[in-house]
Enzyme design. Structure first.
Site, PDB file in Angstrom:
ATOM      1  N   THR A 164       0.817  -1.212   0.000  1.00 25.71           N
ATOM      2  CA  THR A 164       0.000   0.000   0.000  1.00 25.71           C
ATOM      3  C   THR A 164       0.850   1.260   0.000  1.00 25.71           C
ATOM      4  O   THR A 164       0.484   2.267  -0.612  1.00 25.71           O
ATOM      5  CB  THR A 164      -0.939  -0.005   1.224  1.00 25.71           C
ATOM      6  OG1 THR A 164      -1.775  -1.165   1.169  1.00 25.71           O
ATOM      7  CG2 THR A 164      -1.812   1.229   1.252  1.00 25.71           C
ATOM      8  N   ASP A 199       1.795  -7.261  -4.914  1.00 26.68           N
ATOM      9  CA  ASP A 199       0.988  -7.288  -3.700  1.00 26.68           C
ATOM     10  C   ASP A 199       1.509  -8.392  -2.790  1.00 26.68           C
ATOM     11  O   ASP A 199       1.942  -9.445  -3.260  1.00 26.68           O
ATOM     12  CB  ASP A 199      -0.479  -7.542  -4.061  1.00 26.68           C
ATOM     13  CG  ASP A 199      -1.407  -7.322  -2.885  1.00 26.68           C
ATOM     14  OD1 ASP A 199      -1.485  -8.227  -2.020  1.00 26.68           O
ATOM     15  OD2 ASP A 199      -2.059  -6.275  -2.822  1.00 26.68           O
ATOM     16  N   SER A 200       1.441  -8.174  -1.486  1.00 20.04           N
ATOM     17  CA  SER A 200       1.972  -9.175  -0.554  1.00 20.04           C
ATOM     18  C   SER A 200       1.205 -10.489  -0.631  1.00 20.04           C
ATOM     19  O   SER A 200       1.737 -11.546  -0.280  1.00 20.04           O
ATOM     20  CB  SER A 200       1.940  -8.638   0.878  1.00 20.04           C
ATOM     21  OG  SER A 200       0.612  -8.506   1.350  1.00 20.04           O
ATOM     22  N   SER A 201      -0.045 -10.449  -1.096  1.00 22.31           N
ATOM     23  CA  SER A 201      -0.815 -11.683  -1.238  1.00 22.31           C
ATOM     24  C   SER A 201      -0.217 -12.597  -2.299  1.00 22.31           C
ATOM     25  O   SER A 201      -0.468 -13.808  -2.292  1.00 22.31           O
ATOM     26  CB  SER A 201      -2.267 -11.356  -1.606  1.00 22.31           C
ATOM     27  OG  SER A 201      -2.879 -10.569  -0.604  1.00 22.31           O
ATOM     28  N   THR A 215       0.889  -5.330   4.024  1.00 25.28           N
ATOM     29  CA  THR A 215       0.685  -5.787   5.400  1.00 25.28           C
ATOM     30  C   THR A 215       0.023  -7.156   5.501  1.00 25.28           C
ATOM     31  O   THR A 215       0.132  -7.814   6.538  1.00 25.28           O
ATOM     32  CB  THR A 215      -0.183  -4.771   6.166  1.00 25.28           C
ATOM     33  OG1 THR A 215      -1.450  -4.634   5.499  1.00 25.28           O
ATOM     34  CG2 THR A 215       0.504  -3.416   6.228  1.00 25.28           C
ATOM     35  N   THR A 248       1.402 -10.488  14.629  1.00 23.91           N
ATOM     36  CA  THR A 248       0.268 -10.952  13.840  1.00 23.91           C
ATOM     37  C   THR A 248      -0.566  -9.742  13.450  1.00 23.91           C
ATOM     38  O   THR A 248      -0.652  -8.762  14.200  1.00 23.91           O
ATOM     39  CB  THR A 248      -0.593 -11.960  14.636  1.00 23.91           C
ATOM     40  OG1 THR A 248      -1.614 -12.487  13.790  1.00 23.91           O
ATOM     41  CG2 THR A 248      -1.234 -11.317  15.846  1.00 23.91           C
ATOM     42  N   GLN A 256      -6.652 -21.241  18.970  1.00 24.90           N
ATOM     43  CA  GLN A 256      -7.413 -20.237  18.234  1.00 24.90           C
ATOM     44  C   GLN A 256      -7.492 -18.918  18.996  1.00 24.90           C
ATOM     45  O   GLN A 256      -7.917 -17.908  18.440  1.00 24.90           O
ATOM     46  CB  GLN A 256      -8.829 -20.754  17.959  1.00 24.90           C
ATOM     47  CG  GLN A 256      -8.876 -21.988  17.075  1.00 24.90           C
ATOM     48  CD  GLN A 256     -10.292 -22.487  16.837  1.00 24.90           C
ATOM     49  OE1 GLN A 256     -11.264 -21.823  17.208  1.00 24.90           O
ATOM     50  NE2 GLN A 256     -10.423 -23.659  16.230  1.00 24.90           N
ATOM     51  N   CYS A 257      -7.077 -18.927  20.250  1.00 23.35           N
ATOM     52  CA  CYS A 257      -7.134 -17.718  21.066  1.00 23.35           C
ATOM     53  C   CYS A 257      -6.044 -16.735  20.653  1.00 23.35           C
ATOM     54  O   CYS A 257      -4.952 -17.129  20.240  1.00 23.35           O
ATOM     55  CB  CYS A 257      -6.978 -18.065  22.539  1.00 23.35           C
ATOM     56  SG  CYS A 257      -8.279 -19.141  23.179  1.00 23.35           S
TER      57      CYS A 257
END
Length: 468
Positions: free
Chosen positions: A110, A159-161, A191, A262, A377-378
């Site tokens: 971005t 793009d980072s994707s 990001t 994260t 998952q927490c």
């Protein structure tokens, strides 16, 4: 005999004259003389690597090398020009003995984007935009306290994707090849997958003795109001730090260990968090550094290992899932040489105790040489296999705990360990529980849940009949 002596004297005098002439060259720094005879490798295009038939990234490709005998200023100038070379954002290096030097590697994201009419007005990276902006940023050109910078934009910006382990490996190799030319490194990217890329590099680098800072932005640099400018400036400042010797992410107002980071928000400027450890530093009016959290300086020689085995999958369980589908998927994956399985389970690492067939499938997978890793998952907290009865079956099935690692760190670490090629599967399982780069908290330092002590359990039993 006399002739030999005369030739020797002439040879010595010639060397002395050359040294005297070199010392008069503007900007010559004796402290950098060792760099002058070191081979310098030009940084090539960023490209994706699909890997071989075994899905393991190929070994480092040979790159064209040129030997540099010019002064530091001439070397910096020679790097400018085409997209396959480093482009300096300054006209020349100044007093390099007094100022730090930082290399900025830009992959896109971005920060470099603008509205593209050909894409219906959607944001897209603009080639050359970063170099133009940097040339006009007085923080870098006029402030003698700031490090001198060299920037390189990969071609094409992506793009980072679209980035993966092959691209991460290329960035790591480019840093390694320029390791002794610069005091620190900044990596600019999108990001969305930054935490994965930064975590991967933290494992690829062994005995890293310099800062590598990832950053980007939520708003493009071209916009009047943006977060890109501050993120870029602070990333360069931390990349010139003498106390940071690890891979980090700087975003908004904090410096975070890469393998603890994260992404937590898509719309706010505070896009990243470090769930289970405080930020290494936070900025306000002053910079508050938590020196006790920084990794200690390395003890060995710096090296890079970029091979990552991508034959792994991640599976997140939800209540009421059809375990038959999951069992068939695991069996099918084993037939395609699956090497790693990361499970995102409930709480401290729990799954339904009545799913015996799924537990048997996991046991068969571990027996077949698959490393099964359990994460939570927490957002915060740690996996504690066996703390509850439902987790005991997973221990018997041969799964290993990810502790309090993020999903990004656990994925990158497992791919790194499997890709090394010199570790047996049992060694990989053992090392998943060992802190290698500050990515997890040792087991003896993790506090169990509140009901772990017999005293608290007794209090709970005593008060369970009361109404609150």
């Amino acid at each position: 005999m006399v002739g030999n002596i005369n030739y020797t004297v002439i040879y010595v005098l010639a060397i002395v004259i050359i040294l005297i002439l070199e010392s008069t060259v503007e900007g010559f720094s004796p402290s950098l003389s060792t760099l002058r005879n070191v081979q310098h490798n030009r940084i090539p295009h960023l490209r994706s690597t699909n890997g071989d038939a075994d899905a393991k990234l190929p070994a480092k490709e040979k790159r064209q090398q040129t030997t540099s005998h010019e002064s530091v200023q001439a070397r910096a100038g020679r790097l400018g020009g085409g997209s396959d070379e480093l482009t300096t954002t300054l006209e020349h290096f100044g007093d390099t003995a007094a100022r730090k030097r930082v290399l900025i590697l830009c992959t896109g994201g971005t920060l470099t984007m603008s509205n593209d009419p050909s894409q219906g007005g959607s944001l897209a990276p603009v080639q050359g935009a970063l170099t133009k902006y940097l040339q006009n940023m007085r923080e870098f050109t006029d402030d003698p306290e700031m490090p001198e910078i060299v920037s390189h934009e990969y071609t094409p910006l992506i793009d980072s994707s679209d980035m993966g382990p092959g691209d991460w490996a290329l960035i790591a190799e480019d840093i390694a090849e320029n390791y002794y030319y610069f005091d620190g490194f900044v990596v600019l990217m999108g990001t969305d997958t930054m935490a994965y890329a930064a975590s991967a590099l933290s494992f690829m680098f062994q005995n890293l003795g310099k800062p590598v800072v990832f950053t980007g932005s939520q708003i493009p640099l071209r916009e009047p109001y943006n977060d890109a400018r501050k993120n870029l400036i602070m990333a360069v400042i931390f990349a010139s730090s003498d106390t940071v010797s690890e891979v980090t992410i700087f975003f908004h107002d904090r410096l975070i260990r890469a393998c603890r980071a994260t992404k937590v928000n898509t719309s706010k400027l505070l896009a990243f968090d470090s769930p289970n450890i405080e930020p290494l530093a936070e900025i306000g009016i002053n910079i508050e550094e938590r020196d006790h959290l920084y990794l200690p300086p390395p003890r060995g020689a710096f090296r890079v290992r970029t091979e990552m085995d991508t034959r792994l999958i991640t599976l997140r369980l939800v209540p009421g899932f059809d375990d038959t589908c999951i069992i068939h998927m695991i069996k099918a994956a084993r037939e395609t040489h699956l090497k790693g399985l990361i499970l995102q389970l409930y709480g401290t690492g729990n799954m339904p105790s009545l799913k015996d067939d799924l537990v048997h499938a996991l046991s068969d997978a571990t027996a077949a040489g698959v490393c099964v890793v359990v994460t939570t998952q927490c957002h915060t907290g740690s996996v504690l296999l066996g703390h509850y009865a439902t987790g005991q079956a997973l221990i018997k099935a041969g799964t290993v705990s990810a502790g309090d690692m993020t999903l990004e760190a656990a994925t990158a670490k497992l791919a790194y360990l499997l890709g090394r090629g010199d570790l047996k599967i049992d060694e990989v399982r053992d090392l998943m529980g060992v802190d290698l780069r500050g990515e997890l908290t040792p087991k003896d330092q993790i506090s169990p849940p509140p009901l772990a002590s017999s005293y608290q359990k007794a209090i709970f039993q005593k008060n369970r009949s009361r109404t609150y």
